[in-house]
Each structure stands twice: as C-alpha cells, then as structure tokens.
Design an enzyme around this catalytic site. Sequence first.
Site, PDB file in Angstrom:
ATOM      1  N   LYS A 123      32.012  37.571  46.984  1.00 53.70           N
ATOM      2  CA  LYS A 123      32.398  38.572  47.978  1.00 53.70           C
ATOM      3  C   LYS A 123      33.372  39.590  47.404  1.00 53.70           C
ATOM      4  O   LYS A 123      33.220  40.809  47.611  1.00 53.70           O
ATOM      5  CB  LYS A 123      33.045  37.878  49.185  1.00 53.70           C
ATOM      6  CG  LYS A 123      33.362  38.822  50.316  1.00 53.70           C
ATOM      7  CD  LYS A 123      34.176  38.153  51.388  1.00 53.70           C
ATOM      8  CE  LYS A 123      35.652  38.412  51.150  1.00 53.70           C
ATOM      9  NZ  LYS A 123      36.522  37.904  52.193  1.00 53.70           N
ATOM     10  N   CYS A 193      34.336  43.450  68.876  1.00 47.86           N
ATOM     11  CA  CYS A 193      33.627  42.164  68.779  1.00 47.86           C
ATOM     12  C   CYS A 193      34.557  41.139  68.129  1.00 47.86           C
ATOM     13  O   CYS A 193      34.332  40.671  67.016  1.00 47.86           O
ATOM     14  CB  CYS A 193      32.331  42.338  67.988  1.00 47.86           C
ATOM     15  SG  CYS A 193      31.189  40.966  68.198  1.00 47.86           S
ATOM     16  N   CYS A 200      32.809  42.019  75.349  1.00 47.94           N
ATOM     17  CA  CYS A 200      31.420  42.353  75.669  1.00 47.94           C
ATOM     18  C   CYS A 200      31.312  43.224  76.921  1.00 47.94           C
ATOM     19  O   CYS A 200      30.409  44.061  77.017  1.00 47.94           O
ATOM     20  CB  CYS A 200      30.606  41.080  75.870  1.00 47.94           C
ATOM     21  SG  CYS A 200      30.650  39.956  74.464  1.00 47.94           S
ATOM     22  N   CYS A 203      31.754  46.675  75.756  1.00 47.64           N
ATOM     23  CA  CYS A 203      31.246  46.956  74.405  1.00 47.64           C
ATOM     24  C   CYS A 203      30.237  48.109  74.413  1.00 47.64           C
ATOM     25  O   CYS A 203      29.367  48.186  75.280  1.00 47.64           O
ATOM     26  CB  CYS A 203      30.588  45.696  73.843  1.00 47.64           C
ATOM     27  SG  CYS A 203      29.849  45.967  72.233  1.00 47.64           S
ATOM     28  N   CYS A 209      22.671  44.058  72.607  1.00 51.15           N
ATOM     29  CA  CYS A 209      23.135  42.833  71.948  1.00 51.15           C
ATOM     30  C   CYS A 209      22.714  41.588  72.712  1.00 51.15           C
ATOM     31  O   CYS A 209      23.009  41.465  73.904  1.00 51.15           O
ATOM     32  CB  CYS A 209      24.662  42.875  71.841  1.00 51.15           C
ATOM     33  SG  CYS A 209      25.358  41.385  71.105  1.00 51.15           S
TER      34      CYS A 209
HETATM   35  S1  SF4 Z   1      28.154  42.710  73.323  1.00 46.73           S
HETATM   36 FE1  SF4 Z   1      27.619  41.816  71.325  1.00 46.73          FE
HETATM   37  S2  SF4 Z   1      28.444  43.221  69.791  1.00 46.73           S
HETATM   38 FE2  SF4 Z   1      29.434  43.708  71.725  1.00 46.73          FE
HETATM   39  S3  SF4 Z   1      31.335  42.514  71.720  1.00 46.73           S
HETATM   40 FE3  SF4 Z   1      29.775  41.264  72.754  1.00 46.73          FE
HETATM   41  S4  SF4 Z   1      28.883  39.976  71.145  1.00 46.73           S
HETATM   42 FE4  SF4 Z   1      30.004  41.651  70.136  1.00 46.73          FE
END
Ligand code: SF4
Length: 228
Positions: A123, A193, A200, A203, A209
């Site tokens: 990495k 995230c 979420c 988000c 997602c």
């Molecule tokens: S909707 Fe998906 S990308 Fe957005 S915060 Fe939640 S898990 Fe993460």
Amino acid sequence: MDEAERIAELYHRIRAAASNWEPTTLSHYVGQPFKALVASMLSAQTREEQTLAAMNALFALASTPDAILALSDEQIRQAIRPVSYFESKARYLRDICERVVANGGVVPRTVDELTQYKGVGWKVAVLTLATGYGITDDITVDVHVARIGKRLRLVNPNTKQPPKINDELKMVLPRAMWPHWNALMVQFGRAVCLPTYPRCGTCLVRDLCPRVGVVETSPGSFRSTEYD
Ligand code: SF4
C-alpha cells in the site's frame, strides 16, 4: 441505469463534492517522491491530521534524506511522535533515507523495489508511486477504499487483502478514475461514509448505494455491521 452508469454517476457526484472536504495529507506532496514516500510510510494506521503534524515537524527540522540522517534518533522520534508506532517508524525512516542516499538520492519507481525498504508494504509503495511520480497502474487500497468499495458493492465483502481489492476495483472502475479513487474515498470516508456511523440519511449518493454491511438502527440513523 446499468452498472457502468451507476459507477460514473457515483464518481461524478463524489468528485464534484470533494473540494468541500478536507484535502488528504498526501495531496501536499504531489510530484515530490521522497516526501510522498515518507508521508505514506508514516500514515500507516494513523489519522490524517497526525500524519500531517508529524510531517510538518520533521520537515521543519530536515527535509532531505541527508539532512534527516544528520538528526539524532531522539530528534526524529520527537518529530514524528504524533503517528502510531513512532519508534518503529523512526527506524524505518532512517533505513529509507540510507537507501535513497545509496540510490543516488532517487526514490525507486517500482513496487518491487520500494517494498524492499523497511516499513514499506504494497500500500505504501503504490501510494508513493501515485503521489510522487503519477504512476497509477494500481489503486491505493486503504481502510476507506476497502470499506466504501464494499458498501457500494464494487468489491466482494469477503475480500480482505488490499492487492485483491485493487484487482476487483480495477475490473469495474474505468482507468481514468484510478488516479483519483484513493484520495476521493479518503475524503468521502472522513466526511460522509464514516467507519462506524455512516451518514447515509444525507449522503449524496444514497440513491445509488446498496449499503452493503450497513443497517438502519432507527429512522435516519445508520451503523456498520462490520464490527458485530
Ligand atoms: S449511502 Fe452508502 S456511500 Fe453513502 S454513507 Fe451510506 S453506506 Fe456510505
């Protein structure tokens, strides 16, 4: 919307929002291979702000391999004290500087060569090449890239090894996204995230997602199941 369109839209939205989020530590060292190598090594299992504090303290004292080698062990340890495992990393730093000096002051340009250095795993090597030289044949896989890749169903949730996650991502992400993917996921992973309690409900890609490994514990509250 097919999968390619979903990925393109994910990328477009996250990239458009990224300027509102904290830049990554490594973004300070683009085009500077030695500093990119040191920052990548110091950043292992360390928060971004702690890595940046250590880099600033170290480079205020010395910013070249020769100059760092002229510092005492105690000076190096004190400078990089903000990072985790700073005592081991102080030894790795001296080894890195000695090897770069022995290599004519040049940081190697391949993963195979870089991983011969102490404290430099796959990495760190990939991140160094991408940041320092713009070599982006691979995608740097850190905890953010791995976690978000699984939540977005870009990566198999059971895949653990970073090089394998890199392989899976490269199968689905267009080549043009590879150079930017790590930094975007680091920023997105710190702002939205989040590891344990992802945001979420607000988000920017919630409609795209599948939230793999995330449960809604109460209306508008979400939690990772990774640690269950
Ligand atoms: S909707 Fe998906 S990308 Fe957005 S915060 Fe939640 S898990 Fe993460």
